[in-house]
Design a protein around this motif. Structure first.
Motif: not given
Length: 352
Positions: A244-249, A269-272, A348-352
């Motif tokens: 999923n897109i978490i932030k962009q810009g 993106r979060d995962d991965p 970086s801590k939660t994603g694969k």
């Protein structure tokens, strides 16, 4: 009294003489829009007076470019700007329209809620409908769809959009749902994916959204991407884009070889856990690089080795990957730097 600064940031602008698109630093004040080659420049490349100007959004003059808006000056000069994503475009458009309105009425700029002008009943709020459509539990389900040896990820059919609008009592029948879906498409909330839906959007029909199982669409801020049938290696590469897109810009990024700074569009993106960067003038199909964030260290820094002093305007931060690669980035403001660091650290801590 000096005009009050309202908003500033990176946008992509179409050249007035040449047809090239370039990333520029844009400053909106109460009476005009100035644009600079670089944020650190003291003299603008140009100024667009807003008195008597007309803003057009969405602007559909360029079929291959999304999130474009147009400013027509009182002297009938056209200026085209492109944002990196929907939320950013909406924010710029809202403030520019308000500034134009205040100039016409002889008032000082003050933010207030304004409804976008579309040919729909006053009771319809497209932003609210879009948020409900994106709901994980009760919204439209994003699927992997196949057509003509291509795989479309994070998308859905035009028929699904129409069915959802009717089932959620947003429309009474299919023609009314198609009109509402077309409003969502025209405002940029939905995007066409594939030749059939793109032809429908550009065909000038009363309904630009096609109520067909082979017409594919996607949410403007989703993780949509299209791929052909390919090798296992390509499949692993495409796995990067499934999160999923978490932030962009836009941020400034220092090059690894020449050490110069260039404006790049970043998508986190979060995962991965990946952050991808692009040339903002060419669109999301022109990927320049990716950074795998799992196990990375992200910190604010006060200086960058090998950086030319006039290229650095503060708000620096660094990403050090698990394999010891260093990336130096510049945000536009202190607050923006904090937001990016916080978001990247979480991924970086939660994603694969």
């Amino acid at each position: 009294m000096e005009p009050k600064l309202i908003k500033e940031g990176y946008l992509v602008k179409k050249g007035t003489v040449l047809n090239s698109w370039k990333a520029v630093w844009v400053v909106l004040s109460e009476d005009g829009v100035e644009f600079f080659k670089k944020k650190t420049d003291s003299t603008p490349k140009g100024m667009i007076p807003l008195k008597g100007a007309v803003l057009t959004c969405p602007c559909q003059d360029f079929s291959k470019r999304t999130f474009v808006f147009k400013i027509n000056t009182a002297k009938n000069q056209e200026h085209f700007f492109q944002a990196t994503h929907l939320e950013e475009r909406e924010s710029w458009v809202k403030d520019i329209k308000r500034a134009i309105s205040c100039l016409q009425g002889g008032k000082r700029f003050a933010r207030k809620s304004t409804r976008r002008s579309i040919r729909l009943p006053d009771t319809v709020n497209l932003s609210e409908i879009y948020v409900q459509m994106r709901d994980q539990e009760d919204g439209i389900k994003e699927l992997k769809l196949e057509k003509e040896k291509r795989v479309y990820n994070h998308c859905f059919t035009g028929g699904c959009v129409v069915d959802w609008l009717i089932n959620k009592d947003k429309a009474r029948n299919r023609p009314e749902a198609l009109m509402l879906a077309t409003g969502l498409l025209n405002e940029g909330f939905l995007q066409p994916a594939g030749d059939l839906s793109k032809d429908g959007a550009e065909g000038g029909a009363e309904s630009a959204v096609l109520d067909e199982p082979d017409a594919f669409y996607y949410f403007a801020d989703s993780g949509f991407f299209c791929e052909g049938y390919s090798s296992d290696e390509d499949g692993i590469l495409k796995e990067e884009f499934r999160g999923n897109i978490i932030k962009q810009g836009c941020l400034l990024k220092q090059g690894h070889r020449r050490k110069n700074w260039k404006v790049r569009k970043f998508i986190l993106r979060d995962d991965p856990a990946y952050i991808h960067y692009y040339d903002p003038t060419k669109g999301d199909e022109h990927l320049l690089g990716s950074i795998h964030l799992r196990g990375s260290v992200i910190t604010a820094v006060e200086f960058v080795p090998d950086a030319k002093r006039y290229d650095v305007d503060g708000n620096l931060f660094e990403i050090i990957t698990s394999d010891e690669k260093h990336y130096f980035l510049q945000a536009a403001t202190v607050e923006e730097r904090k937001e990016w660091i916080k978001a990247i650290q979480m991924v970086s801590k939660t994603g694969k």
